[in-house]
Design an enzyme around this catalytic site. Sequence first.
Site, PDB file in Angstrom:
ATOM      1  N   ASP A 138      -2.118  -1.837  -3.960  1.00 34.98           N
ATOM      2  CA  ASP A 138      -2.501  -0.735  -4.845  1.00 34.98           C
ATOM      3  C   ASP A 138      -1.410  -0.517  -5.888  1.00 34.98           C
ATOM      4  OD1 ASP A 138      -0.551   0.442  -3.261  1.00 34.98           O
ATOM      5  OD2 ASP A 138      -1.851   2.010  -2.447  1.00 34.98           O
ATOM      6  N   ARG A 167       7.143   5.785   2.134  1.00 40.52           N
ATOM      7  CA  ARG A 167       6.157   6.879   2.246  1.00 40.52           C
ATOM      8  C   ARG A 167       4.990   6.457   3.143  1.00 40.52           C
ATOM      9  NH1 ARG A 167       4.269   9.355  -2.427  1.00 40.52           N
ATOM     10  NH2 ARG A 167       2.519  10.122  -1.212  1.00 40.52           N
ATOM     11  N   LEU A 195       0.863  -1.197   0.000  1.00 43.61           N
ATOM     12  CA  LEU A 195       0.000   0.000   0.000  1.00 43.61           C
ATOM     13  C   LEU A 195       0.894   1.240   0.000  1.00 43.61           C
ATOM     14  CD1 LEU A 195      -3.102   0.518   0.473  1.00 43.61           C
ATOM     15  CD2 LEU A 195      -2.571   0.703   2.898  1.00 43.61           C
ATOM     16  N   HIS A 196       0.842   2.032  -1.052  1.00 49.03           N
ATOM     17  CA  HIS A 196       1.664   3.248  -1.038  1.00 49.03           C
ATOM     18  C   HIS A 196       1.118   4.392  -1.876  1.00 49.03           C
ATOM     19  CE1 HIS A 196       3.040   1.474  -4.833  1.00 49.03           C
ATOM     20  NE2 HIS A 196       3.432   2.680  -5.168  1.00 49.03           N
ATOM     21  N   ARG A 197      -0.003   4.163  -2.619  1.00 49.52           N
ATOM     22  CA  ARG A 197      -0.516   5.235  -3.490  1.00 49.52           C
ATOM     23  C   ARG A 197      -0.902   6.447  -2.659  1.00 49.52           C
ATOM     24  NH1 ARG A 197       0.940   4.288  -8.360  1.00 49.52           N
ATOM     25  NH2 ARG A 197       0.901   2.068  -8.648  1.00 49.52           N
TER      26      ARG A 197
END
Length: 397
Positions: A317, A262, A227-229
């Site tokens: 994602d 992030r 998950l990083h979007r």
Amino acid sequence: MRKCTRKWILVVGARPNFMKIAPLIRAIDEYNRSCQSSLVTIQYQLIHTGQHYDLNMSDSFFRDLSLPEPNAHLGVGSGTHAEQTGRVMIEFERLLQEEKPDLVLVVGDVNSTLACALASVKLHVPVAHVEAGLRSFDRSMPEEINRLLTDAISNYLFTPSPDADENLKKEGILQNKIFLVGDVMVDSLLFNLEKAKKSNILEQLNLTQKTSTGHCPLLTAYCLLTLHRPSNVDNKGAFLKIITALTEISKRIPIIFPAHPRTRKQIEIFALQRYFINSSPHAPCLTPQTCGIHIVDPLGYLDFLKLMMHSTIVMTDSGGIQEETTVLGIPCLTLRDTTERPITITHGTNVLVWNDTQKIIDESFKIIDGRGKNGKCPEMWDGKAAERIVDILANTL
Ligand code: UD1
């Protein structure tokens, strides 16, 4: 007759680029070996822009994929989109002026892809874009802007699936620039499967235990999450909707979460640490009884592949993971409302669940209960995309 040498520059910048460039380098080496009698030799340079620079995000991929040391490292690092794109353009233009290549080859949709393509066409250096034509039709995604602009200015567009060809034609791109070749990411996956099987990441995470007979059965089914979007992790409300679903699911099976830097940062900014268990492959606190969401550092290519191969569900994602799960036949729930890879839905194992808490839970439980979607591998995803690309370029240029 005199043999001529063509000088190609291959660009990598961020994590998802490395596994796309590796098969192209192998295919060029193979072309040079097998075409010794031909009139053309391809001399290439690998340039790393430095968009990703950590051991976990970059160096470990060079080792896992047996990539050669880059010929130059532009060292651009992180920054805003304009800062990062601008810095790559300035440094890459300087390099182009010195090297004067016959071709620049870029892959994927990261800021480095667009920046290098743009610097090249302005100096009249032909550009080949590998993984062209993919569209999510969501212009709030930075990658969609990078895809649209890179395709608009590239000379050779290599597409992974027929939907990508259609998108390019609708945008007015001439048919003679478009080549349907298959998927280089799949080339890497198939090439590295055997190596990945030897990874000991399952033992490191206490997911298997050696029996007296030497077998290592899985101690528990698990879900693998990435998950990083920005749309998921930069907005606390959206992030919490996903976390609520994950918390529920992780009461039934543990979730292993190799977290992007992030995302780690956003977890701290939003003070969400209480939802996660910190697990390190070197000091694992995971036991089969320990449900919950287990954060680990970003993993190398082979370790991640091994974890993916044995997982019950992959939630992501990312773009490439949607393709990899389709090839491996592992159910994939994509935490987005669009995908630029629709073939993974029409043909593969992918289902879009976005940040819809109830849908994420329902689709996960379906899979855990053995009612997940089956899929098949799209045509031309056969491990030979890079060979086709190199043949086309060597014969056309
Ligand atoms: C980039 C790509 C995205 C891809 C993702 C995979 C763009 C627009 N986005 O997003 O398509 O899916 O890479 O990882 O190019 N950071 C580190 N170490 C690193 C790299 C980054 O700590 O080696 C941190 C930095 O704090 C940086 C943040 O991660 O600010 C974001 O990195 P950046 O490369 O700008 O974009 P990604 O979100 O990684």
